[in-house]
Scaffold this motif. Structure first.
Motif, PDB file in Angstrom:
ATOM      1  N   PRO A  95     -11.353  -5.669   3.342  1.00  9.46           N
ATOM      2  CA  PRO A  95     -12.190  -6.075   4.479  1.00  9.46           C
ATOM      3  C   PRO A  95     -12.776  -4.857   5.209  1.00  9.46           C
ATOM      4  CG  PRO A  95      -9.857  -6.332   5.001  1.00  9.46           C
ATOM      5  CD  PRO A  95      -9.938  -5.947   3.552  1.00  9.46           C
ATOM      6  N   PRO A  96     -13.974  -5.028   5.755  1.00 13.95           N
ATOM      7  CA  PRO A  96     -14.570  -3.888   6.461  1.00 13.95           C
ATOM      8  C   PRO A  96     -13.995  -3.748   7.863  1.00 13.95           C
ATOM      9  CG  PRO A  96     -16.076  -5.765   6.428  1.00 13.95           C
ATOM     10  CD  PRO A  96     -14.834  -6.219   5.750  1.00 13.95           C
ATOM     11  N   ASN A  97     -13.048  -2.884   8.041  1.00 17.61           N
ATOM     12  CA  ASN A  97     -12.544  -2.629   9.397  1.00 17.61           C
ATOM     13  C   ASN A  97     -12.104  -1.167   9.518  1.00 17.61           C
ATOM     14  OD1 ASN A  97      -9.760  -2.364   8.667  1.00 17.61           O
ATOM     15  ND2 ASN A  97      -9.681  -4.582   8.451  1.00 17.61           N
ATOM     16  N   ALA A  98     -11.828  -0.773  10.760  1.00 23.76           N
ATOM     17  CA  ALA A  98     -11.583   0.646  11.029  1.00 23.76           C
ATOM     18  C   ALA A  98     -10.288   1.129  10.375  1.00 23.76           C
ATOM     19  CB  ALA A  98     -11.535   0.865  12.538  1.00 23.76           C
ATOM     20  N   GLN A  99      -9.252   0.287  10.393  1.00 23.82           N
ATOM     21  CA  GLN A  99      -7.996   0.784   9.821  1.00 23.82           C
ATOM     22  C   GLN A  99      -8.115   0.962   8.309  1.00 23.82           C
ATOM     23  OE1 GLN A  99      -4.684  -2.089   9.890  1.00 23.82           O
ATOM     24  NE2 GLN A  99      -5.992  -3.463  11.035  1.00 23.82           N
ATOM     25  N   ALA A 100      -8.854   0.065   7.643  1.00 24.04           N
ATOM     26  CA  ALA A 100      -9.042   0.226   6.197  1.00 24.04           C
ATOM     27  C   ALA A 100      -9.857   1.503   5.939  1.00 24.04           C
ATOM     28  CB  ALA A 100      -9.759  -0.987   5.617  1.00 24.04           C
ATOM     29  N   ALA A 101     -10.936   1.704   6.716  1.00 28.91           N
ATOM     30  CA  ALA A 101     -11.786   2.889   6.492  1.00 28.91           C
ATOM     31  C   ALA A 101     -10.973   4.170   6.673  1.00 28.91           C
ATOM     32  CB  ALA A 101     -12.968   2.862   7.463  1.00 28.91           C
ATOM     33  N   ALA A 102     -10.104   4.199   7.682  1.00 27.73           N
ATOM     34  CA  ALA A 102      -9.294   5.407   7.921  1.00 27.73           C
ATOM     35  C   ALA A 102      -8.300   5.612   6.765  1.00 27.73           C
ATOM     36  CB  ALA A 102      -8.573   5.294   9.257  1.00 27.73           C
ATOM     37  N   GLN A 103      -7.670   4.540   6.323  1.00 31.00           N
ATOM     38  CA  GLN A 103      -6.721   4.672   5.198  1.00 31.00           C
ATOM     39  C   GLN A 103      -7.449   5.157   3.938  1.00 31.00           C
ATOM     40  OE1 GLN A 103      -4.395   1.056   4.609  1.00 31.00           O
ATOM     41  NE2 GLN A 103      -3.935   0.893   6.780  1.00 31.00           N
ATOM     42  N   TYR A 149      -4.508  -1.004   0.204  1.00 32.87           N
ATOM     43  CA  TYR A 149      -4.676  -1.254   1.648  1.00 32.87           C
ATOM     44  C   TYR A 149      -3.379  -1.781   2.262  1.00 32.87           C
ATOM     45  CZ  TYR A 149      -6.629  -3.531   5.834  1.00 32.87           C
ATOM     46  OH  TYR A 149      -6.884  -3.935   7.120  1.00 32.87           O
ATOM     47  N   LYS A 150      -2.996  -1.180   3.395  1.00 35.67           N
ATOM     48  CA  LYS A 150      -1.794  -1.647   4.095  1.00 35.67           C
ATOM     49  C   LYS A 150      -2.201  -2.090   5.501  1.00 35.67           C
ATOM     50  CE  LYS A 150       1.311   1.334   1.511  1.00 35.67           C
ATOM     51  NZ  LYS A 150       0.333   2.212   0.831  1.00 35.67           N
ATOM     52  N   PRO A 151      -2.549  -3.376   5.645  1.00 26.51           N
ATOM     53  CA  PRO A 151      -2.997  -3.816   6.976  1.00 26.51           C
ATOM     54  C   PRO A 151      -1.862  -3.718   7.993  1.00 26.51           C
ATOM     55  CG  PRO A 151      -2.963  -5.655   5.406  1.00 26.51           C
ATOM     56  CD  PRO A 151      -2.525  -4.455   4.661  1.00 26.51           C
ATOM     57  N   ILE A 152      -2.173  -3.171   9.144  1.00 36.72           N
ATOM     58  CA  ILE A 152      -1.125  -3.003  10.167  1.00 36.72           C
ATOM     59  C   ILE A 152      -1.167  -4.154  11.154  1.00 36.72           C
ATOM     60  CG2 ILE A 152      -0.261  -1.433  11.975  1.00 36.72           C
ATOM     61  CD1 ILE A 152      -1.764   0.775  10.273  1.00 36.72           C
ATOM     62  N   GLY A 153      -2.361  -4.676  11.374  1.00 38.62           N
ATOM     63  CA  GLY A 153      -2.451  -5.792  12.306  1.00 38.62           C
ATOM     64  C   GLY A 153      -3.809  -5.834  12.948  1.00 38.62           C
ATOM     65  N   ALA A 203      -4.699 -10.050  25.971  1.00 39.53           N
ATOM     66  CA  ALA A 203      -5.089  -9.732  24.583  1.00 39.53           C
ATOM     67  C   ALA A 203      -4.284 -10.622  23.659  1.00 39.53           C
ATOM     68  CB  ALA A 203      -4.818  -8.263  24.271  1.00 39.53           C
ATOM     69  N   VAL A 204      -4.763 -10.766  22.428  1.00 38.10           N
ATOM     70  CA  VAL A 204      -3.982 -11.458  21.398  1.00 38.10           C
ATOM     71  C   VAL A 204      -3.785 -10.456  20.266  1.00 38.10           C
ATOM     72  CG1 VAL A 204      -4.620 -13.842  21.950  1.00 38.10           C
ATOM     73  CG2 VAL A 204      -6.123 -12.525  20.493  1.00 38.10           C
ATOM     74  N   ASN A 205      -2.534 -10.185  19.938  1.00 39.62           N
ATOM     75  CA  ASN A 205      -2.234  -9.129  18.968  1.00 39.62           C
ATOM     76  C   ASN A 205      -1.343  -9.645  17.853  1.00 39.62           C
ATOM     77  OD1 ASN A 205      -3.442  -7.505  20.848  1.00 39.62           O
ATOM     78  ND2 ASN A 205      -1.552  -6.580  21.579  1.00 39.62           N
ATOM     79  N   GLU A 206      -1.576  -9.106  16.677  1.00 41.32           N
ATOM     80  CA  GLU A 206      -0.685  -9.358  15.557  1.00 41.32           C
ATOM     81  C   GLU A 206      -0.420  -7.987  14.946  1.00 41.32           C
ATOM     82  OE1 GLU A 206      -2.150 -12.443  13.066  1.00 41.32           O
ATOM     83  OE2 GLU A 206      -0.457 -12.289  11.686  1.00 41.32           O
ATOM     84  N   VAL A 207       0.826  -7.527  15.077  1.00 40.57           N
ATOM     85  CA  VAL A 207       1.147  -6.185  14.595  1.00 40.57           C
ATOM     86  C   VAL A 207       2.328  -6.282  13.646  1.00 40.57           C
ATOM     87  CG1 VAL A 207       1.759  -3.833  15.264  1.00 40.57           C
ATOM     88  CG2 VAL A 207       0.393  -5.252  16.813  1.00 40.57           C
ATOM     89  N   MET A 208       2.114  -5.951  12.402  1.00 31.71           N
ATOM     90  CA  MET A 208       3.126  -6.010  11.343  1.00 31.71           C
ATOM     91  C   MET A 208       3.903  -7.330  11.384  1.00 31.71           C
ATOM     92  SD  MET A 208       4.315  -2.136  10.730  1.00 31.71           S
ATOM     93  CE  MET A 208       4.580  -1.442  12.294  1.00 31.71           C
ATOM     94  N   GLY A 209       3.149  -8.413  11.504  1.00 28.81           N
ATOM     95  CA  GLY A 209       3.740  -9.747  11.467  1.00 28.81           C
ATOM     96  C   GLY A 209       4.207 -10.250  12.831  1.00 28.81           C
TER      97      GLY A 209
END
Ligand SMILES: Cc1cc2nc3c(=O)[nH]c(=O)nc-3n(C[C@H](O)[C@H](O)[C@H](O)COP(=O)(O)OP(=O)(O)OC[C@H]3O[C@@H](n4cnc5c(N)ncnc54)[C@H](O)[C@@H]3O)c2cc1C
Length: 464
Positions: free
Chosen positions: A360-368, A392-396, A406-412
């Motif tokens: 997926p196009p997002n900042a965390q993927a681009a940085a990884q 890819y290791k999605p963090i959240g 805010a609504v957050n999902e971080v490592m499950g």
């Protein structure tokens, strides 16, 4: 005498402390200006085009890897001489965050790390001679080339969107939306008779993270910051619509978080319309599929993005979304010296559960991807052949709806509310790369707990 000595020691300690802090905040560049070789003079040259999440991370990692080597030069070329910290861009709309702190100096960070920087726009690649061509007819050589040009809005050919809607692809767009809201308040405060509904109706099309954040920022701007300055305008006359074609908002989040976000939007009087497609946009109206219309002169498009069209002219292989096709090592198909990462690339997801999909196009993927491409490029340059697949290791995902929710999902782990908002702020604050921006944004947030931000419209600074 003893007291004098203690005082002297305390003063000396304080001076040393201040000097150490100054040094930590202003690290010396890797090369003194007179020592730095020209990029062209290095034996091995790595050229990165794009200084966003992908390109900037790759450059930093490469500089770290070649810190003790004199044979490798790194050059970053980008259209802008700032790094846009995207997660904070929506905050510019409400004035909770100052635009100058979101557009962070790219040149300084890169020079300090040992890279070179040139502001230029990529126009072509001469693969035979291993050079890129930029505006102004300039060209730059490379041994390995990394492309990370980002994305741009996709209007899906819907009539009138490109012409009449404001899009959200940068700091200037966020300022434009804020100026539009202020402009409408100024206009309406001069109207003596009936105020047309279209003036104070804001329609955000697309309820992904950016759309939800923009709708909430408009609410904050209107109710918390502007309303007291415009006593003759009832802020409850302002209507904000969030229009989404899918059956739910924030489709990438867990249903419990979607519900939490919806109830917050509902409390803020933001009208959420799901399963609703915009068919046409005019100067003062959004026409919806099914025949309903929303009368509005303020339409914001956040419903789609696609790879930067600049890659069309590069002669590289692309998929049907027009992303540069790369293998699982991030290398452009059919090339052994060109790599592509970030939103402009079509990168296969090698995780079993995601078989056949793209990252997926997002900042965390681009940085990884930036980290992995840096290692792979060094491996190829050195001939070690020790390249690794990108996994890819999605963090959240973190989505802010106003400064206190805010609504957050971080490592499950899923959480929402005020604590989630503080988490959002802390997480992104430490990720900013400029210490000045970090300090200024933190100070603004602390001040914002006591004072309303000064919200003005500097005409001429954007199109409004
Ligand atoms: C409003 C908004 C909010 C977002 N919020 C989040 C979030 O909270 N979390 C998240 O994970 N993702 C978020 N994203 C997505 C995220 O920003 C992108 O996925 C990420 O920036 C991709 O990195 P990139 O390096 O591919 O592109 P970018 O970071 O966009 O960088 C592109 C670079 O290419 C340069 N460039 C472009 N064209 C040319 C050219 N022709 N020649 C030379 N240089 C060029 C630009 O100057 C820039 O330096 C958001 C996006 C938007 C629009």
């Amino acid at each position: 005498m003893g007291r004098l000595l203690k005082g002297g020691l305390a003063l000396g300690g304080a001076v040393l402390g201040v000097a150490a802090l100054r040094r930590a905040l202003n690290p010396a560049p890797r090369y003194a200006p007179w020592e730095k070789p020209r990029y062209e003079e290095f034996e091995k040259r790595i050229l990165i085009v794009g200084g966003g999440f992908g390109g900037y991370t790759a450059a930093q990692k490469l500089c770290e890897r070649v810190r003790r080597r004199e044979d490798v030069g790194v050059l970053v070329i980008a259209r802008d001489n700032f790094f846009t910290f995207w997660p904070m861009v929506p905050g510019i709309v409400s004035s909770d965050i100052d635009a100058r702190n979101v557009a962070q100096p790219l040149r300084r960070a890169l020079i300090n790390s040992g890279a070179s920087f040139r502001r230029a726009t990529l126009e072509g690649i001469d693969r035979e001679n291993k050079r890129i061509v930029t505006d102004g007819g300039l060209d730059f050589p490379y041994d390995q080339l990394i492309i990370s040009l980002g994305a741009q809005p996709n209007f899906f050919g819907i009539p009138g969107v490109e012409k009449h809607a404001m899009s959200m692809r940068g700091v200037r767009d966020a300022e434009r939306i804020r100026n539009r809201v202020i402009e409408r308040f100024e206009e309406v405060s001069l109207i003596r008779g009936e105020v047309p509904d279209s003036k104070l109706t804001f329609v955000v099309i697309g309820a992904g993270a950016t759309g939800v954040e923009i709708a909430s920022e408009i609410h904050t701007l209107v109710h918390d910051h502007l309303a007291p300055d415009y006593p003759n305008i009832d802020p409850n006359r302002v209507r904000v619509f969030l229009v989404e074609g899918l059956p739910q908002i924030l489709p990438e989040l867990d249903p419990a978080l979607q519900r939490a976000a919806r109830s917050r939007l509902h409390n803020d009087n933001i009208h959420v319309m799901v399963n609703t497609l915009a068919e046409e946009v005019t100067e003062d109206c959004v026409m919806l599929k099914g025949g309903e219309n929303i009368s509005s002169e303020n339409i914001i498009w956040t419903a789609g993005a696609s790879p930067n069209t600049a890659i069309h002219d590069l002669g590289l292989p692309v998929d049907k979304r027009n992303g540069v096709t790369v293998d699982e090592y991030l290398r452009v198909e059919g090339a052994d010296d060109i790599w592509a990462i970030g939103d402009c690339a079509a990168i296969p997801d090698v995780r079993e559960a995601e078989g056949g999909k793209f990252i997926p196009p997002n900042a965390q993927a681009a940085a990884q991807e930036g980290y992995v491409v840096a290692d792979n490029v060094i491996a190829v340059l050195d001939g070690s052949g020790d390249i690794r697949r990108f996994e890819y290791k999605p963090i959240g995902q973190l989505v802010e709806l106003g400064s206190d929710f805010a609504v957050n999902e971080v490592m499950g782990v899923k959480f929402s509310g005020w604590v989630a908002a503080m988490f959002w702020r802390g997480t992104y604050l430490v990720r900013l790369n400029s210490p000045q921006s970090r300090a200024r944004i933190a100070a603004d947030w602390i001040l914002g707990a006591f004072l309303r931000p000064a919200v003005t419209q500097i005409r001429g600074s954007s199109e409004e």
